[in-house]
Design a protein around this motif. Sequence first.
Motif, PDB file in Angstrom:
ATOM      1  N   THR A   1       0.834  -1.212   0.000  1.00 14.42           N
ATOM      2  CA  THR A   1       0.000   0.000   0.000  1.00 14.42           C
ATOM      3  C   THR A   1       0.868   1.262   0.000  1.00 14.42           C
ATOM      4  OG1 THR A   1      -0.144  -0.159   2.424  1.00 14.42           O
ATOM      5  CG2 THR A   1      -1.949  -1.126   1.141  1.00 14.42           C
ATOM      6  N   ASP A   2       1.989   1.212  -0.671  1.00 12.24           N
ATOM      7  CA  ASP A   2       2.952   2.314  -0.644  1.00 12.24           C
ATOM      8  C   ASP A   2       2.396   3.612  -1.216  1.00 12.24           C
ATOM      9  OD1 ASP A   2       5.702   0.780   0.037  1.00 12.24           O
ATOM     10  OD2 ASP A   2       4.504  -0.442  -1.327  1.00 12.24           O
ATOM     11  N   LEU A   3       1.476   3.521  -2.177  1.00  9.93           N
ATOM     12  CA  LEU A   3       0.963   4.764  -2.766  1.00  9.93           C
ATOM     13  C   LEU A   3       0.091   5.545  -1.792  1.00  9.93           C
ATOM     14  CD1 LEU A   3       0.245   4.033  -6.542  1.00  9.93           C
ATOM     15  CD2 LEU A   3       2.308   4.907  -5.440  1.00  9.93           C
ATOM     16  N   TRP A   4      -0.532   4.876  -0.833  1.00 11.64           N
ATOM     17  CA  TRP A   4      -1.236   5.601   0.232  1.00 11.64           C
ATOM     18  C   TRP A   4      -0.215   6.443   1.012  1.00 11.64           C
ATOM     19  CZ3 TRP A   4      -3.496   1.220  -1.606  1.00 11.64           C
ATOM     20  CH2 TRP A   4      -4.895   1.155  -1.662  1.00 11.64           C
ATOM     21  N   ASP A   5       0.923   5.835   1.331  1.00 10.38           N
ATOM     22  CA  ASP A   5       1.976   6.551   2.048  1.00 10.38           C
ATOM     23  C   ASP A   5       2.540   7.685   1.191  1.00 10.38           C
ATOM     24  OD1 ASP A   5       1.596   4.574   3.921  1.00 10.38           O
ATOM     25  OD2 ASP A   5       3.526   3.593   3.610  1.00 10.38           O
ATOM     26  N   PHE A   6       2.746   7.405  -0.070  1.00  8.50           N
ATOM     27  CA  PHE A   6       3.244   8.397  -1.034  1.00  8.50           C
ATOM     28  C   PHE A   6       2.347   9.626  -0.996  1.00  8.50           C
ATOM     29  CE2 PHE A   6       5.478   8.711  -5.350  1.00  8.50           C
ATOM     30  CZ  PHE A   6       5.059  10.005  -5.608  1.00  8.50           C
ATOM     31  N   GLN A   7       1.055   9.405  -1.153  1.00 14.36           N
ATOM     32  CA  GLN A   7       0.116  10.518  -1.183  1.00 14.36           C
ATOM     33  C   GLN A   7       0.127  11.286   0.130  1.00 14.36           C
ATOM     34  OE1 GLN A   7      -1.551  12.155  -3.216  1.00 14.36           O
ATOM     35  NE2 GLN A   7      -3.341  13.063  -2.223  1.00 14.36           N
ATOM     36  N   ALA A   8       0.203  10.594   1.258  1.00 15.65           N
ATOM     37  CA  ALA A   8       0.176  11.260   2.559  1.00 15.65           C
ATOM     38  C   ALA A   8       1.440  12.092   2.781  1.00 15.65           C
ATOM     39  CB  ALA A   8       0.009  10.231   3.675  1.00 15.65           C
ATOM     40  N   ASN A   9       2.607  11.541   2.446  1.00 13.61           N
ATOM     41  CA  ASN A   9       3.841  12.335   2.531  1.00 13.61           C
ATOM     42  C   ASN A   9       3.744  13.574   1.650  1.00 13.61           C
ATOM     43  OD1 ASN A   9       6.274   9.584   2.769  1.00 13.61           O
ATOM     44  ND2 ASN A   9       5.247  10.713   4.384  1.00 13.61           N
ATOM     45  N   PHE A  10       3.230  13.399   0.464  1.00  7.59           N
ATOM     46  CA  PHE A  10       3.070  14.501  -0.492  1.00  7.59           C
ATOM     47  C   PHE A  10       2.129  15.562   0.075  1.00  7.59           C
ATOM     48  CE2 PHE A  10       1.539  15.466  -5.119  1.00  7.59           C
ATOM     49  CZ  PHE A  10       2.323  16.611  -5.155  1.00  7.59           C
ATOM     50  N   GLU A  11       1.029  15.133   0.649  1.00  7.23           N
ATOM     51  CA  GLU A  11       0.083  16.075   1.252  1.00  7.23           C
ATOM     52  C   GLU A  11       0.729  16.848   2.403  1.00  7.23           C
ATOM     53  OE1 GLU A  11      -4.174  13.780   0.417  1.00  7.23           O
ATOM     54  OE2 GLU A  11      -3.135  13.521   2.337  1.00  7.23           O
ATOM     55  N   GLY A  12       1.504  16.148   3.219  1.00  6.32           N
ATOM     56  CA  GLY A  12       2.173  16.819   4.325  1.00  6.32           C
ATOM     57  C   GLY A  12       3.172  17.852   3.849  1.00  6.32           C
TER      58      GLY A  12
END
Length: 383
Positions: A293-304
Amino acid sequence: MNRTRTALRSTPALIAVSALALTGCGLTEDKASSDAKGAIAVKATDDACEVARAEAPAGTIEFTVTNKGSKVNEFYVYAEGDRIMGEVENISPGLTRTFHVQVAEPGTYETACKPGMVGQGIRAPFTVTGASAAPKTEDALLTDATASYQRYVNSQADAFLTETEKFVTLVKAKDVDGAKALYPTARSYWERIEPVAESFGDLDPKIDGREDVIDDGMEFTGYHRLERDLWKDGLQDDSDEIADQLLADTTTLVGLAKKVELNPLQLSNGSKALLDEIATGKITGEEERYSHTDLWDFQANFEGSKAAIATLRPYLAKNDPDLVATIDKRTKALETALEQHRTDDGWALYTDLSTSEVKELSDALDALSEEVAKVSSVVAQAK
């Protein structure tokens, strides 16, 4: 940091500046100055960490770290108890990364290079001299930015605790499908504020450490241990115990994170740190090795990262409007590349991405990261 969560963060941090004072301000030629009044040059190799000066006055300290080795490297500044004052990650061989770190109090600190980005690092004492230089600014735009981002951190921390409580309840109820569904959503709140969340001693590896922490003499616990149970091994006899410890550790961490006092330089450095988190773990598929589920993490880091830049936007628009325009352009390009992988229930699994799709994301990320790396230099000029 998002790869091997090492045991080096052994003592919970004092509540003050910490990991958001982290990453670099840019990629440059190998022109690190060792002048007594300029940036402190650091030569990092696979087996040495040569710091040109071992002291600096309290306040904003600039380092230029050149990787002369064959392994990707990192550079850290630690306070007592392995409290991270500043770090710069993902320094590829041949590159120089420049970063500013706010060290307000005189005293004895440590510098460390981490060839291969693992282990305790090659450490040496570093002395901060002079009188206390608390990180204050008279710029109203930066004061507002810091207050706004503090509220963002608090809201994400509260949501992380709430979702972790739900996740733990599902695990203990043996609701595997429910726990799997909630897992990436619950973790997204951590990922949005990861530079703050990972800064408190052993709480980071206990909550978010990958299986590699075993190599550093730590027990494998937290979200990624339960990820392995849910996706690979099945729930174990001690899964309930692991879940209870996760909730207890998360409760402690959230209390600490909400008391952190931030300064503007930490916001700018943190925005870059979050993009580095994507580059060194999410874009490689290493973070979520069982659930993918790395893209969930990707999106969250990006949002932060975007949230930190958004709070600084009025100041940046006033002081470097061209940089704002370029960051906006690069941000849009990365958003476009990422949105191609959105699905009805979130994001595609990392294993579903082709090599060319991963490269497209990586290229867009690198382009944005290069521009965001310049923000700290602009912020560091504030009075």
